[in-house]
Design an enzyme around this catalytic site. Structure first.
Site, short mmCIF file in Angstrom:
data_model
loop_
_atom_site.label_atom_id
_atom_site.label_comp_id
_atom_site.label_asym_id
_atom_site.label_seq_id
_atom_site.Cartn_x
_atom_site.Cartn_y
_atom_site.Cartn_z
N LYS A 1 0.99 -1.20 0.06
CA LYS A 1 0.05 0.10 -0.14
C LYS A 1 0.98 1.16 0.04
O LYS A 1 2.08 1.19 0.46
CB LYS A 1 -0.83 -0.05 1.31
CG LYS A 1 -2.07 0.97 1.09
CD LYS A 1 -3.14 0.15 0.21
CE LYS A 1 -4.40 0.73 0.41
NZ LYS A 1 -5.44 -0.11 -0.06
N1 GLU Z 1 -7.15 0.08 -3.09
C1 GLU Z 1 -8.05 -1.03 -3.29
C2 GLU Z 1 -7.99 -1.75 -2.37
O1 GLU Z 1 -8.00 -1.45 -1.16
C3 GLU Z 1 -7.57 -1.69 -4.82
C4 GLU Z 1 -6.08 -2.15 -4.76
C5 GLU Z 1 -5.87 -2.57 -6.09
O2 GLU Z 1 -6.55 -2.71 -6.87
O3 GLU Z 1 -4.34 -2.79 -6.35
O4 GLU Z 1 -8.54 -2.82 -2.49
#
Ligand code: GLU
Length: 426
Positions: free
Chosen positions: A116
């Site tokens: 993240k």
């Molecule tokens: N931010 C989204 C999540 O928390 C999508 C992450 C992604 O598609 O890599 O799942």
């Protein structure tokens, strides 16, 4: 430490998302009888990058922003996870979100680890030019971290296709090669996937409907409250109402509304879109507080805003029979205990909102093969995958007689632990 400060510290810790993640991880590790080596390998992120980003603001002054990228695990494949722009972004939040991505990808059965990123900033107070300079500076700082087979970012709270377009452009310029698959959630004309924008909300609806089937709840006779009206909340509300669920309460960070006859979600979305992206001033319901959205009398509650919304303080007032977590980490560990004892079923975030990263994976596959799928193909594949994931976690929960949340941790940590063991040699 005086009793008061101890109490204060405990409250703080229970709100710390990384501690919240760890407390569930520990329960799952015990159930799995996880050996100490694997436990230690899986509990901490493998990489933590913090950067300072000096940005020339429109007023001629330089402002220095803090940016993060945390890679929790690459056991199952390249790390995957979004980038969040918010004033609340901090190291422990990004660490928790990165771990959740690792569990989420294992549950969704896609070949990724978890990561993240985030920047502590208030995107609603920044001009488009400032946001572009910030996003490009972040991409340059993370050039060595990101990569098609290394770490693949995506949108999260406060970011969307525009930021992803700047990332793919900046990354491709440095590399000297157009590399659309280095990031997902892109605009369609730059290699984005059809269906990606609606994928998270669609998946939340699919998990809600699957849970309702198990609980003998007829969607056409059910009511729901949805907290959050961004990409996840609004699409969840739209998809649930398409299935006949009456949406009695909606909210965003500006205001919350109740309508006993149910909202016309398409109308609320078009109001938001013509009102600078917020619900404030919407006049099709009565004004309620954000706290009341969570505790109002409905069958299904979908917290789709952010972390720590359902806590030990308000959990006992929740009336819904089913909670489906569109947001990441909306329920604290203390609240889980109360909700479990009341018999409320929670479909946890790492399962319920996995539709987003599932379609991100489809986008990455399409970018790599150069062959693009129809929206119907994307949606059918995403729905099939969500139903399979739901049943895997439901069965794990029945097998061990544990909540769906702990089952989600047990299922994913077991899978990743087997990967650690198969690789061996650490
Ligand atoms: N931010 C989204 C999540 O928390 C999508 C992450 C992604 O598609 O890599 O799942």
């Amino acid at each position: 430490m005086t009793p008061e400060t101890k109490e204060l510290k405990m409250t703080k810790e229970s709100e710390n998302p990384f501690q919240a993640m760890l407390s569930r991880f520990n329960v799952a590790a015990k159930i799995l009888n996880l050996d100490e080596d694997t436990y230690n390998i899986l509990k901490s992120p493998i990489k933590q990058v913090v950067v300072s980003l000096p940005i020339l603001m429109d007023n001629g002054k330089v402002q220095v922003f803090e940016g993060y990228r945390i890679v929790h695990s690459t056991v199952m494949g390249p790390s995957k996870g979004g980038i969040r722009y918010s004033m609340d972004v901090n190291l422990d939040e990004v660490k928790a979100l990165a771990a959740w991505m690792a569990w989420k990808c294992a549950i969704a059965d896609i070949p990724y680890g978890g990561s993240k990123g985030g920047i502590t900033c208030n995107p609603s107070k920044m001009s488009k030019g400032e946001l572009e300079r910030l996003t490009r500076a972040y991409t340059r700082s993370m050039y060595d971290i990101f990569g098609l087979d290394k770490d693949i970012p995506a949108p999260d709270m406060g970011t969307g296709p525009q930021e992803m377009a700047w990332i793919v452009d900046e990354y491709s310029r440095i590399k000297g090669e157009f590399t659309p698959g280095v990031v997902t959630g892109k605009p369609i004309n730059l290699g984005g996937s059809l269906g990606r924008a609606e994928a998270t909300g669609l998946g939340v609806m699919v998990s809600a409907i699957e849970a309702m089937k198990k609980l003998n709840m007829d969607p056409a006779k059910c009511t729901a409250a949805v907290q959050g009206f961004g990409n996840v909340g609004s699409i969840t509300a739209k998809q649930l109402s398409k299935k006949g669920v009456k949406i009695l309460a909606i909210s965003d960070h500006t205001s919350a509304f109740y309508n006993e006859n149910g909202f016309d979600i398409a109308d609320a979305i078009s109001y938001r879109d013509s009102n600078k992206g917020v619900l404030s001033g919407y006049n099709k319901g009565t004004l309620i507080t954000n706290a009341e959205v969570l505790t109002c009398n409905v069958d299904v509650l979908a917290p789709c805003a952010m972390e720590n919304q359902i806590t030990a303080e308000n959990a006992s007032e929740i009336k819904a029979k089913l909670i489906v977590e569109g947001a990441n980490g909306p329920t604290t560990a203390g609240a889980d205990e109360i909700l479990n004892s009341k018999g409320i079923i929670i479909v946890p975030d790492v399962l319920a909102n996995g539709g987003g990263v599932t379609v991100s994976y489809f986008e990455w596959v399409q970018n790599r093969s150069g062959h693009y799928w129809s929206e119907e193909e994307v949606n059918v594949k995403a729905e099939t995958s969500m139903i399979k994931a739901f049943n895997n976690i439901w069965n794990t929960s029945e097998l061990h007689k544990i909540s769906l949340r702990i089952a989600a941790y047990v299922y994913s940590i077991d899978k990743i632990a087997k990967g650690v063991k198969a690789k061996g040699n650490y």
